[in-house]
Structure formats: C-alpha cells, structure tokens
Design a protein around this motif. Sequence first.
Motif, PDB file in Angstrom:
ATOM      1  N   GLN A 227       0.343  -1.374   0.107  1.00 15.41           N
ATOM      2  CA  GLN A 227       0.167  -0.110  -0.033  1.00 15.41           C
ATOM      3  C   GLN A 227       0.872   1.250   0.180  1.00 15.41           C
ATOM      4  O   GLN A 227       1.682   0.929   0.470  1.00 15.41           O
ATOM      5  N   THR A 228       0.092   2.519  -1.061  1.00  6.62           N
ATOM      6  CA  THR A 228       1.172   3.371  -0.891  1.00  6.62           C
ATOM      7  C   THR A 228       0.539   4.275   0.663  1.00  6.62           C
ATOM      8  O   THR A 228       0.071   4.423   0.922  1.00  6.62           O
ATOM      9  N   PRO A 229       1.979   4.947   0.930  1.00 11.03           N
ATOM     10  CA  PRO A 229       1.565   5.958   2.158  1.00 11.03           C
ATOM     11  C   PRO A 229       0.697   6.709   2.140  1.00 11.03           C
ATOM     12  O   PRO A 229       1.368   7.699   1.205  1.00 11.03           O
ATOM     13  N   LYS A 230       0.561   7.581   2.790  1.00 14.94           N
ATOM     14  CA  LYS A 230      -0.722   8.629   2.874  1.00 14.94           C
ATOM     15  C   LYS A 230       0.339   9.834   2.582  1.00 14.94           C
ATOM     16  O   LYS A 230       1.535   9.701   2.727  1.00 14.94           O
ATOM     17  N   ASN A 231      -0.128  10.528   1.556  1.00 11.70           N
ATOM     18  CA  ASN A 231       0.499  11.766   1.472  1.00 11.70           C
ATOM     19  C   ASN A 231       1.615  11.204   0.065  1.00 11.70           C
ATOM     20  O   ASN A 231       2.725  12.291  -0.229  1.00 11.70           O
ATOM     21  N   ARG A 232       2.276  10.398  -0.119  1.00 12.50           N
ATOM     22  CA  ARG A 232       2.991   9.937  -1.223  1.00 12.50           C
ATOM     23  C   ARG A 232       1.685   9.089  -2.483  1.00 12.50           C
ATOM     24  O   ARG A 232       0.894   8.867  -2.699  1.00 12.50           O
TER      25      ARG A 232
ATOM     26  N   ARG B  34       2.766   6.134  -5.495  1.00 15.95           N
ATOM     27  CA  ARG B  34       3.115   5.187  -5.731  1.00 15.95           C
ATOM     28  C   ARG B  34       4.382   5.416  -7.354  1.00 15.95           C
ATOM     29  O   ARG B  34       4.106   6.540  -8.147  1.00 15.95           O
ATOM     30  N   GLY B  35       6.263   5.244  -7.991  1.00 11.74           N
ATOM     31  CA  GLY B  35       6.546   4.918  -8.372  1.00 11.74           C
ATOM     32  C   GLY B  35       6.309   4.378  -9.816  1.00 11.74           C
ATOM     33  O   GLY B  35       5.101   3.429  -9.523  1.00 11.74           O
ATOM     34  N   TRP B  36       6.071   4.939 -11.255  1.00  8.60           N
ATOM     35  CA  TRP B  36       6.135   4.385 -12.006  1.00  8.60           C
ATOM     36  C   TRP B  36       5.965   2.834 -11.701  1.00  8.60           C
ATOM     37  O   TRP B  36       7.710   2.586 -11.486  1.00  8.60           O
TER      38      TRP B  36
END
Length: 290
Positions: free
Chosen positions: A16-21, A23-25
């Motif tokens: 899961q993507t952290p809050k306020n971040r 995901r990378g391509w």
Amino acid sequence: MNFRKLERIIAMSPAQTPKNRKRGWIIPIGGGDRKVHTSTILQRLVELSGGSDARMVIIPTASQLDTAGQRTRDVFRELGLSGIEIVDLETRADCERPEILETLRTATGVFFTGGNQLRLATTIGGTSAAKVLRSGNASGVHIAGTSAGAAFVCEHMIAIGKSGGTPKRGMASLSPGLGLTNRVIVDQHFRERDRLGRLLTALAYNPFATGVGVDEDTAAFIGPDDVIEVFGSGGLTIVDPSELEFSSMADTNMGAAVGLVGVKLHILLAGDKYDLNSRQAYPIGDANHP
C-alpha cells in the motif's frame, strides 16, 4: 459487497502507498530496446528518477551474461548519471544481506535487465529484497524491467509459453512475480515472437487483469494513477477481458484451442494512453487524453 467495491480492494493487494505519497512508475520494456543514450525510454526513466541526481540500481539477476549489468551501467552513465549501483542478486542469501537491502532502500530508480524471468522469481521472490522493492515502489521508487524484467514486475507472471496467435490450454504457465501490480499481465517481445495466443491464455486463467503485450524497443509507463503511456518505436497491445462473455478454458483439453467471446483489443503507439481504471484507450491528440 458490489463488484466495483471488491475490485478496488483486490487492486490494493500490492504494497500500500503511504498517506500523502504517490506510487512510483512501473515500466515494463518489451526487450530489444536500444540501450543507447538517445533512447527515449531510458531518458524518461532517468528524468522520473531525479535526472543527474538519480540513484539508479541495476539488477542483472535474470541474465547469464557477466557483462549485462556493466553494459547497462555504461548507458546510464552516457545519460549523465553517476550514482549507479549494480546489485547482482545471485542467491536468495544475497537478498537478505543488510548492505544490499540498504542500497535498494536508497534507490530512486531500479532497472532489471533481461534474461530468464524464472531466475528472477526463484531467486528474489519472497525475500527481504522483494519486500524492499515492493514497499519502495509503493513509496515512489520507479522500477523498470526489460524482457524478463518486464514480465517479473507483475503479481501474475508469464513464466514460460509457446508462440502463436490462438490461445490454447497449457500454452502459458504462470508463476508469482515481484507483485508491484496485479492490474496487468505483461508479455514481452510481443509482436516479434507472436505471443498474442499465450497472453490470451494467461488472461483466460485470470480475466481480472488487463493484458499488456509490449513490442521490442517499446515501454509501457504505468503511472501512479494507473494510466499507461506508450514510449518507443513499437506498439503496445492492450487486451481487455473485462467484458468477457464466454470462455471454454475449463472444458478444453490440454493443448486444444480455447474459445473466448467478448475480449477487447487495442493497438497503441508512442504517445497513446490507456486508463486501467476506466479501461479506455486514448490516441495521441484525443481531446479526452488524460
């Protein structure tokens, strides 16, 4: 629970993507890419990863050539990078070494060379290195792979298969990949090696995913918003099974042709886009282009 809500939950099974971040391509490249400083694919990867300040990690595990990592490093140097590390994960024990894990944690971009995707899966899968790569991508690290490396970035990886345009039961064998995304199943060297049949076979096993067939010297840049943009000189074949009405896979004998009704197919070229959420394709110049 309705299907759309369930689909959103399933789509989050990678880290899961952290809050306020963001995901990378995720960047599968079809192989045969021009590893020269004029490559639009590698130039774009470098730009995303921080330009001349990028910290690029090259992982040549898939290749049996001792020079695979060095040749790729030379190209990145021509593109103006100095912060380049070759991390050759030869054994599963290597994937647990603290100094290697720290190198992976500090990367802004990661590049998997081509070779054998099963070597990647059996060496890296389930290790601490895999966990660092997955969490890194979820936190903004951009991860690219060419040929075998392209197949490996997905959760559902085509391990081996046969050529041909008609899907057949047993034509493709799947194994777990790195698991950066479960939204797509990638096949590489697509047009050059006549792999439509095996991608359709893989999708018949798992109609949830979207098929992405990547030609040589071509890349699918999958953004944090799950919109794919095409780079390179070839084409991207998008196979959408979301409206599949009928599949004979379950009742077909091994090696026999599989019937599929309701599959949608798009051929996209450089600059075209495909939205994995809406399942809409947008040719370059389209007013609705995302």
